[in-house]
Design a protein around this motif. Structure first.
Motif, PDB file in Angstrom:
ATOM      1  N   GLY A   1       3.107   5.573  -4.245  1.00 22.84           N
ATOM      2  CA  GLY A   1       1.853   5.483  -3.524  1.00 22.84           C
ATOM      3  C   GLY A   1       1.244   6.836  -3.207  1.00 22.84           C
ATOM      4  N   GLU A   2       2.034   7.909  -3.316  1.00 20.86           N
ATOM      5  CA  GLU A   2       1.532   9.248  -3.038  1.00 20.86           C
ATOM      6  C   GLU A   2       1.145   9.992  -4.320  1.00 20.86           C
ATOM      7  OE1 GLU A   2       0.827  10.397  -0.168  1.00 20.86           O
ATOM      8  OE2 GLU A   2       1.800   8.923   1.133  1.00 20.86           O
TER       9      GLU A   2
ATOM     10  N   GLY B   1       1.059   2.077  -3.392  1.00 22.46           N
ATOM     11  CA  GLY B   1      -0.205   2.422  -4.040  1.00 22.46           C
ATOM     12  C   GLY B   1      -1.058   1.255  -4.457  1.00 22.46           C
TER      13      GLY B   1
ATOM     14  N   ARG C   1       7.647   4.847  -2.067  1.00 22.06           N
ATOM     15  CA  ARG C   1       6.559   5.568  -1.412  1.00 22.06           C
ATOM     16  C   ARG C   1       6.000   6.684  -2.289  1.00 22.06           C
ATOM     17  NH1 ARG C   1       7.851   8.430   2.708  1.00 22.06           N
ATOM     18  NH2 ARG C   1      10.125   8.258   2.573  1.00 22.06           N
ATOM     19  N   SER C   2       6.838   7.249  -3.147  1.00 25.22           N
ATOM     20  CA  SER C   2       6.342   8.287  -4.047  1.00 25.22           C
ATOM     21  C   SER C   2       5.313   7.721  -5.019  1.00 25.22           C
ATOM     22  CB  SER C   2       7.513   8.916  -4.819  1.00 25.22           C
ATOM     23  OG  SER C   2       8.075   8.000  -5.757  1.00 25.22           O
TER      24      SER C   2
ATOM     25  N   PRO D   1      -1.906   6.368   2.123  1.00 26.71           N
ATOM     26  CA  PRO D   1      -1.206   6.980   0.991  1.00 26.71           C
ATOM     27  C   PRO D   1      -2.193   7.563  -0.014  1.00 26.71           C
ATOM     28  CG  PRO D   1      -0.208   4.878   1.559  1.00 26.71           C
ATOM     29  CD  PRO D   1      -1.434   4.993   2.398  1.00 26.71           C
TER      30      PRO D   1
ATOM     31  N   ASP E   1      -3.312   5.381  -2.952  1.00 23.57           N
ATOM     32  CA  ASP E   1      -3.522   3.973  -2.619  1.00 23.57           C
ATOM     33  C   ASP E   1      -4.806   3.458  -3.268  1.00 23.57           C
ATOM     34  OD1 ASP E   1      -3.042   1.537  -1.455  1.00 23.57           O
ATOM     35  OD2 ASP E   1      -3.840   2.082   0.504  1.00 23.57           O
TER      36      ASP E   1
ATOM     37  N   TRP F   1      -0.424   2.875   8.620  1.00 31.19           N
ATOM     38  CA  TRP F   1       0.521   2.593   7.537  1.00 31.19           C
ATOM     39  C   TRP F   1       1.959   2.891   7.955  1.00 31.19           C
ATOM     40  CZ3 TRP F   1      -4.445   4.111   6.873  1.00 31.19           C
ATOM     41  CH2 TRP F   1      -5.223   3.404   5.971  1.00 31.19           C
TER      42      TRP F   1
ATOM     43  N   GLU G   1       0.812  -1.208   0.000  1.00 28.15           N
ATOM     44  CA  GLU G   1       0.000   0.000   0.000  1.00 28.15           C
ATOM     45  C   GLU G   1       0.849   1.263   0.000  1.00 28.15           C
ATOM     46  OE1 GLU G   1      -3.527   0.186   2.163  1.00 28.15           O
ATOM     47  OE2 GLU G   1      -4.020  -1.925   1.891  1.00 28.15           O
ATOM     48  N   ARG G   2       2.063   1.190   0.507  1.00 26.14           N
ATOM     49  CA  ARG G   2       2.962   2.338   0.390  1.00 26.14           C
ATOM     50  C   ARG G   2       3.356   2.588  -1.066  1.00 26.14           C
ATOM     51  NH1 ARG G   2       3.094   6.538   3.749  1.00 26.14           N
ATOM     52  NH2 ARG G   2       2.786   5.839   5.868  1.00 26.14           N
TER      53      ARG G   2
END
Length: 418
Positions: free
Chosen positions: A239-240, A77, A236-237, A405, A408, A304, A74-75
């Motif tokens: 997912g954001e 996405g 992580r980017s 996120p 996500d 998260w 999920e981090r």
């Protein structure tokens, strides 16, 4: 005349944030105080007994691994509802490999079969743009069906039961000596408060398997990799804001594939933990019993984040261990402890002048206390579902502070921002 901006900034009070590790220590101490107070005030020593803590730790391990799997996916996405199916595949893979080559082979087999489930989920969601929930549900159904078919095909001729595997060798367990023996002696002395604290720490420091140690280490490792490396920043980017990530040269598809395959590997390792758990020693149909979903709930409860996930897994694992080893009266004793906790929360809210939340908390705490006084024991049919009930209640209470996120679960196509 207005003062210079530098003076204004200097005069403004600086609000310091408590570090994450310190926050975790405070919550741990609060949990120990709550359990100890509940055990002493209710006269129910099983709440802090070594056997209960050991069972809770053992049952928290697969939940923690499943939650880590959900965290990684999920981090990046990708919503991974398919953790349950990947855990099921992991249980079969661990039993098949472990039966032939031992416990370390079981660990590897669980990771490989779980990762295959993750690869299938990534193929569906990332490459073909299938809805993440639909793909996850399909993985759960497929995992259960594949495991049942393979068990019938390969285990039935050996174990003469298509629903379970032959016995799988498990890991030896270790204790922190001589501290563990000293804590055991303190627990037997039945001293007020001291013996309860000793029981908690004795349960945490004795009878620990290598897989439990590895699982706990994976929490800080995941934090360091995801929050303190370039690879983690890129992942992580995605997912954001995957569009912005791609514009900066990040291969979004590759990052999502890596994350979901790792996610499946973690879930499969959680399945291996079930197979290698003391008293299990093999694959059994429906062995996961919804733990993939509870692991996902632990991740959501942890907002998260790895540290919060660890706390959620500990809570749900303890609830599972408590209902497994104790009777309905001991489980009912927790209502007393929870009522104390809710009243403390009410006091804090009233001090903050949040009158409605404070008054509602007082009423809820009173209702739980009256329930504790009015009945002698909870029925077995209710205590069996204690982990699931705790999961629902905790998620309902923590829903206001959650922040998932930003991207996500969103379907992303390459070149979408151009």
């Amino acid at each position: 005349m207005n003062p210079p901006a530098s003076v204004t900034r200097a005069a403004a009070p600086v609000k310091r944030r408590i570090p994450g590790w310190a926050n975790g220590v405070l919550w741990t101490l609060a949990a120990i105080v709550l359990l100890t107070a509940t055990a002493d005030l209710t006269g129910l020593p099983n709440i802090t007994a070594t056997s209960t803590i050991q069972a809770g730790l053992q049952l928290a391990v697969p939940l923690l691994l499943a939650g880590l799997g959900g965290l990684w996916a999920e981090r990046a996405g990708v919503v991974n509802i398919g953790l349950e199916g990947m855990m099921i595949l992991g249980t079969w893979g661990a039993a098949w490999a472990g039966y032939q080559w031992g416990p370390w082979a079981a660990v590897l087999g669980g990771i490989v079969f779980g990762a295959l489930g993750g690869l299938l989920h990534a193929l569906a969601t990332v490459t073909f743009g299938v809805n993440h929930i639909v793909s996850g549900v399909a993985i759960n159904l497929l995992g259960a069906g594949v495991a049942k078919y393979l068990s019938t095909l390969l285990f039935a001729p050996v174990s003469h039961n298509p629903r379970q595997s032959p016995k799988v060798p498990s890991f030896d367990t270790y204790s922190a000596q001589p501290v563990a023996d000293w804590l055991a002696d303190l627990e037997k002395q039945q001293r007020y408060v001291v013996s309860d604290i000793a029981g908690i720490f004795h349960g945490l420091l004795s009878g620990v398997s290598p897989l439990t140690m590895i699982t706990i280490l994976l929490v800080p490792i995941s934090f360091v990799v995801l929050w303190h490396t370039r690879f983690g920043l890129r992942l992580r980017s995605c997912g954001e804001n995957p569009v912005a990530a791609e514009s900066l040269g990040v291969n979004v598809y590759l990052q999502k594939y890596i994350a979901v395959v790792i996610s499946g590997g973690f879930a499969g390792l959680g399945g291996a933990a079930l197979v290698l758990a003391p008293g299990q020693n093999g694959y059994l149909e429906n062995q996961t019993n919804g733990r993939g979903y509870i692991g996902l709930a632990a991740m959501i409860f942890g907002n998260w984040r790895p540290g919060g996930l660890l706390g959620g897994a500990a809570l749900f694992g303890y609830a599972d261990g408590l209902q497994t080893l104790t009777d309905g009266k001991t489980v009912l004793g927790l209502f007393y402890g929870v009522s104390l906790l809710v009243w403390v929360i009410a006091l804090v809210q009233l001090i903050r002048r949040k009158w409605i939340v404070g008054l509602v908390s007082i009423v809820v705490g009173g209702a739980l206390y009256l329930l504790y006084l009015s009945i002698d024991s909870l029925p077995q049919e209710l205590t069996t579902y204690l982990p699931h009930i705790v999961t629902i209640v905790v998620l309902a209470m923590s829903s206001q502070r959650l922040r998932m996120p930003a991207a996500d679960g969103l379907i992303y196509r390459r070149g979408q921002g151009s």
